[in-house]
Design an enzyme around this catalytic site. Structure first.
Site, PDB file in Angstrom:
ATOM      1  N   GLY A   1       0.857  -1.149   0.027  1.00 38.74           N
ATOM      2  CA  GLY A   1      -0.135   0.083   0.070  1.00 38.74           C
ATOM      3  C   GLY A   1       0.969   1.215  -0.151  1.00 38.74           C
ATOM      4  O   GLY A   1       0.472   2.423   0.211  1.00 38.74           O
TER       5      GLY A   1
ATOM      6  N   GLU B   1       4.685  -5.851   1.582  1.00 38.36           N
ATOM      7  CA  GLU B   1       4.032  -6.657   0.264  1.00 38.36           C
ATOM      8  C   GLU B   1       3.881  -5.425  -0.506  1.00 38.36           C
ATOM      9  O   GLU B   1       2.658  -5.389  -0.955  1.00 38.36           O
ATOM     10  CB  GLU B   1       3.023  -7.470   0.613  1.00 38.36           C
ATOM     11  CG  GLU B   1       2.971  -8.466   1.633  1.00 38.36           C
ATOM     12  CD  GLU B   1       1.613  -9.031   2.089  1.00 38.36           C
ATOM     13  OE1 GLU B   1       0.547  -8.462   1.810  1.00 38.36           O
ATOM     14  OE2 GLU B   1       1.719  -9.926   2.801  1.00 38.36           O
ATOM     15  N   PRO B   2       4.965  -4.799  -0.918  1.00 37.66           N
ATOM     16  CA  PRO B   2       4.577  -3.469  -2.071  1.00 37.66           C
ATOM     17  C   PRO B   2       4.147  -4.002  -3.461  1.00 37.66           C
ATOM     18  O   PRO B   2       5.050  -5.107  -3.713  1.00 37.66           O
ATOM     19  CB  PRO B   2       5.939  -2.754  -1.938  1.00 37.66           C
ATOM     20  CG  PRO B   2       6.837  -3.836  -1.594  1.00 37.66           C
ATOM     21  CD  PRO B   2       6.375  -4.935  -0.746  1.00 37.66           C
ATOM     22  N   GLY B   3       3.172  -3.372  -4.122  1.00 36.11           N
ATOM     23  CA  GLY B   3       2.941  -4.191  -5.114  1.00 36.11           C
ATOM     24  C   GLY B   3       3.172  -2.753  -6.244  1.00 36.11           C
ATOM     25  O   GLY B   3       4.105  -2.625  -6.876  1.00 36.11           O
TER      26      GLY B   3
ATOM     27  N   ARG C   1      -8.407   1.746 -14.970  1.00 37.26           N
ATOM     28  CA  ARG C   1      -8.044   2.555 -13.518  1.00 37.26           C
ATOM     29  C   ARG C   1      -8.695   3.965 -13.596  1.00 37.26           C
ATOM     30  O   ARG C   1      -9.473   4.405 -12.677  1.00 37.26           O
ATOM     31  CB  ARG C   1      -6.584   2.668 -13.119  1.00 37.26           C
ATOM     32  CG  ARG C   1      -5.776   1.360 -12.732  1.00 37.26           C
ATOM     33  CD  ARG C   1      -4.518   1.540 -12.198  1.00 37.26           C
ATOM     34  NE  ARG C   1      -4.641   2.112 -10.758  1.00 37.26           N
ATOM     35  CZ  ARG C   1      -4.220   3.233 -10.425  1.00 37.26           C
ATOM     36  NH1 ARG C   1      -4.064   4.224 -11.337  1.00 37.26           N
ATOM     37  NH2 ARG C   1      -4.427   3.459  -9.174  1.00 37.26           N
TER      38      ARG C   1
ATOM     39  N   TYR D   1     -11.394   3.379 -10.779  1.00 31.73           N
ATOM     40  CA  TYR D   1     -11.178   4.230  -9.693  1.00 31.73           C
ATOM     41  C   TYR D   1     -11.128   5.640  -9.812  1.00 31.73           C
ATOM     42  O   TYR D   1     -10.745   6.322  -8.672  1.00 31.73           O
ATOM     43  CB  TYR D   1      -9.590   3.816  -9.273  1.00 31.73           C
ATOM     44  CG  TYR D   1      -9.324   2.242  -8.967  1.00 31.73           C
ATOM     45  CD1 TYR D   1     -10.007   1.733  -7.988  1.00 31.73           C
ATOM     46  CD2 TYR D   1      -8.537   1.647  -9.763  1.00 31.73           C
ATOM     47  CE1 TYR D   1      -9.635   0.190  -7.819  1.00 31.73           C
ATOM     48  CE2 TYR D   1      -8.301   0.180  -9.555  1.00 31.73           C
ATOM     49  CZ  TYR D   1      -8.732  -0.359  -8.450  1.00 31.73           C
ATOM     50  OH  TYR D   1      -8.429  -1.611  -8.278  1.00 31.73           O
TER      51      TYR D   1
ATOM     52  N   CYS E   1     -17.410   0.647 -26.851  1.00 30.40           N
ATOM     53  CA  CYS E   1     -18.718   1.103 -26.670  1.00 30.40           C
ATOM     54  C   CYS E   1     -19.162   1.296 -25.136  1.00 30.40           C
ATOM     55  O   CYS E   1     -19.976   0.250 -24.703  1.00 30.40           O
ATOM     56  CB  CYS E   1     -19.706   0.073 -27.556  1.00 30.40           C
ATOM     57  SG  CYS E   1     -19.006   0.224 -29.183  1.00 30.40           S
ATOM     58  N   GLU E   2     -18.529   1.928 -24.411  1.00 27.08           N
ATOM     59  CA  GLU E   2     -18.983   2.515 -23.167  1.00 27.08           C
ATOM     60  C   GLU E   2     -18.399   3.945 -23.045  1.00 27.08           C
ATOM     61  O   GLU E   2     -17.338   4.162 -23.860  1.00 27.08           O
ATOM     62  CB  GLU E   2     -18.075   1.391 -22.059  1.00 27.08           C
ATOM     63  CG  GLU E   2     -18.628   0.162 -21.979  1.00 27.08           C
ATOM     64  CD  GLU E   2     -20.236  -0.010 -21.061  1.00 27.08           C
ATOM     65  OE1 GLU E   2     -19.966   1.134 -20.320  1.00 27.08           O
ATOM     66  OE2 GLU E   2     -20.802  -0.600 -20.945  1.00 27.08           O
TER      67      GLU E   2
ATOM     68  N   TYR F   1      -1.506  -2.560 -11.982  1.00 26.58           N
ATOM     69  CA  TYR F   1      -2.809  -2.948 -12.369  1.00 26.58           C
ATOM     70  C   TYR F   1      -3.261  -2.284 -13.640  1.00 26.58           C
ATOM     71  O   TYR F   1      -4.528  -1.457 -13.909  1.00 26.58           O
ATOM     72  CB  TYR F   1      -3.829  -1.999 -11.266  1.00 26.58           C
ATOM     73  CG  TYR F   1      -3.121  -2.607  -9.665  1.00 26.58           C
ATOM     74  CD1 TYR F   1      -3.286  -4.067  -9.505  1.00 26.58           C
ATOM     75  CD2 TYR F   1      -2.427  -1.685  -8.905  1.00 26.58           C
ATOM     76  CE1 TYR F   1      -2.748  -4.381  -8.278  1.00 26.58           C
ATOM     77  CE2 TYR F   1      -1.946  -2.118  -7.707  1.00 26.58           C
ATOM     78  CZ  TYR F   1      -2.008  -3.536  -7.194  1.00 26.58           C
ATOM     79  OH  TYR F   1      -1.765  -3.952  -6.065  1.00 26.58           O
TER      80      TYR F   1
HETATM   81  C1  LIG Z   1      -2.693  -5.894  -3.355  1.00 29.55           C
HETATM   82  C2  LIG Z   1      -2.117  -6.205  -2.101  1.00 29.55           C
HETATM   83  C3  LIG Z   1      -0.947  -5.776  -1.858  1.00 29.55           C
HETATM   84  C4  LIG Z   1      -0.406  -4.775  -2.724  1.00 29.55           C
HETATM   85  O1  LIG Z   1      -0.851  -3.384  -2.744  1.00 29.55           O
HETATM   86  P1  LIG Z   1      -0.416  -2.077  -3.242  1.00 29.55           P
HETATM   87  O2  LIG Z   1      -1.193  -1.086  -3.082  1.00 29.55           O
HETATM   88  O3  LIG Z   1      -0.114  -2.303  -4.828  1.00 29.55           O
HETATM   89  O4  LIG Z   1       1.122  -2.092  -2.675  1.00 29.55           O
HETATM   90  C5  LIG Z   1      -0.101  -6.191  -0.843  1.00 29.55           C
HETATM   91  N1  LIG Z   1      -0.690  -7.098  -0.101  1.00 29.55           N
HETATM   92  C6  LIG Z   1      -1.803  -7.859  -0.171  1.00 29.55           C
HETATM   93  C7  LIG Z   1      -2.327  -8.818   0.692  1.00 29.55           C
HETATM   94  C8  LIG Z   1      -2.702  -7.346  -1.282  1.00 29.55           C
HETATM   95  O5  LIG Z   1      -3.835  -8.077  -1.610  1.00 29.55           O
END
Ligand SMILES: *Cc1c(COP(=O)(O)O)cnc(C)c1O
EC number: 4.1.1.20
Length: 405
Positions: free
Chosen positions: A224, A265-267, A304, A308, A334-335, A362
């Site tokens: 996050g 857990e950075p995404g 996105r 969002y 077509c949206e 994403y």
């Molecule tokens: C999606 C997710 C993340 C990553 O979130 P980001 O906002 O992309 O960093 C980490 N942990 C879990 C369990 C998730 O579902």
């Protein structure tokens, strides 16, 4: 925070010419830089980073990520299999589940990866099947409101995610009944958290619970971290986060033994800024309300902005010196698929290439074949070398799973 473009207009134009548009382009060196920023900030602490791969799962990206030394966090058993396919070791893979069938947990155990369980129901099934033979983590819901908007908030008291912390007595009863070895407590409060104190609040919630578990090794604080989508936007201050997390753990030694390793857990943080999405202008349409720029893509490729209300910085790389004008950038689906309204771009002409920033996380991952259009190609740039890492769909792909007529 300024938005940086670390691939040149010339490089991107050449990629569009070679592979066509729309196309996703990822700069692997930027992923490396992001990871190094994390490891540098947390140097000296017992910390591990698992890349939350649902943001971008192309196995070429996963291989790059684990070659840097990062682990991989998965949201489905298929992501676990992709991580293994990309060469990650089971010990470096984490499956943080949510609402899944127990079969997937059993499969993850058989594959030897770390597992975080998020319901009492699956914890009971886990205990009955595995007892104390396999350590397991718990995904808890800390009842904290955090994140960029409600759709991406996962830790509040109406969220489906995790076992509510107020049910910890029921957790303990199951742990005792089945002799379950809980080695990790996990929370993930949401996406786009700019206030590092949210993480500290999460830690405080967990510290109340830590003494109840005898086998803990890891505290997993989820992902996050926020990155900049606009010029000047506030982002998660990683150095401040490292300092505060370090201080919080220094003040709370694990009463049951060894120091606890902290996991993240950075995404988005790892891959958002590495990625660009390139599209071509099909048509210009002058109307009283706006000048529409119709591009050869839509929410089937980058959802996105519509899903969002996210802002993505857009640049006309074909006419960088053109006179700036106001436009509405829209798709060909077509949206109502508006990428940007009232957006200033250097004068746009049909055939120009528009570049979307922050397309690594994403983006492709949430794409679809809606309107029977092809999913875009993906290209990776690493050390200056350009590689196609997923070809564009072809008509055969649309028929791949269709039974013959
Ligand atoms: C999606 C997710 C993340 C990553 O979130 P980001 O906002 O992309 O960093 C980490 N942990 C879990 C369990 C998730 O579902």
């Amino acid at each position: 925070m300024s938005l940086e473009q670390h691939l040149s207009n010339e490089q991107l134009t050449a990629i569009a010419a070679e592979y066509g548009t729309p196309v996703y382009v990822y700069n692997a060196d930027k992923i490396t830089a992001q990871y190094q920023q994390l490891t540098t900030a947390f140097a000296g602490q017992q910390v591990r980073f698992f890349y939350a791969c649902k943001a971008l799962t192309n196995p070429h990206i996963l291989r790059h990520v684990h070659s840097m030394g990062a682990g991989i966090d998965c949201s489905s058993i298929n992501e676990v299999k992709l991580a293994l396919y990309a060469g990650a070791q089971p010990g470096n893979i984490l499956y943080t589940s949510n609402g899944i069938a127990f079969d997937e947990i059993a499969e993850a155990v058989n594959l030897g990866v770390h597992v975080n369980i998020d319901s009492l129901s699956n914890l009971e099934k886990f205990g009955a099947r595995f007892g104390n033979s396999y350590p397991v983590g718990l995904r808890l819901r800390p009842n904290i409101m955090a994140g960029g908007n409600l759709k991406i908030s996962t830790g509040h008291d109406k969220s489906k995610f995790g076992i509510p912390v107020d049910q910890v007595q029921q957790v303990l009863a199951l742990v005792q009944q089945y002799n379950i070895r809980v080695n990790c407590l996990h929370i993930h409060t949401g996406s786009e958290i700019k206030d590092v104190d949210i993480f500290v609040q999460g830690i405080e919630v967990l510290f109340d619970i830590v003494p109840m578990f005898q086998h803990l090794q890891y505290i997993d604080l989820g992902g996050g971290f926020k990155v900049a989508y606009r010029k000047g936007e506030q982002v998660t201050d990683i150095n401040e986060l490292a300092a505060k997390v370090g201080a919080a753990f220094a003040n709370h030694p694990n009463p049951n033994g060894q120091p606890l390793e902290v996991w993240f857990e950075p995404g988005k943080y790892m891959v958002s800024e590495c990625g660009y999405f390139l599209a071509s202008v099909n048509v210009l349409k002058e109307t009283a309300a706006a000048t529409f720029v119709g591009i050869n893509t839509g929410f089937n490729h980058l959802i996105r902005p519509m899903f969002y209300d996210s802002y993505h910085y857009i640049k006309n790389i074909s006419n960088p010196d053109g006179e700036p004008k106001q436009y509405a950038v829209v798709g060909n689906i077509c949206e109502t698929d508006t990428f940007a309204w009232d957006r200033k771009l250097n004068e746009v002409r049909e055939g120009d290439l528009l570049l979307f920033y922050n397309a690594g996380a994403y983006g492709f991952e949430m794409s679809s074949n809606f309107n029977s259009r092809y999913k875009p190609a993906e290209v990776m740039v690493k050390d200056g070398a350009v590689t196609l890492i997923r070809r564009r769909d072809t008509f055969e792909d649309l028929l791949r799973n269709v039974e013959p007529l």
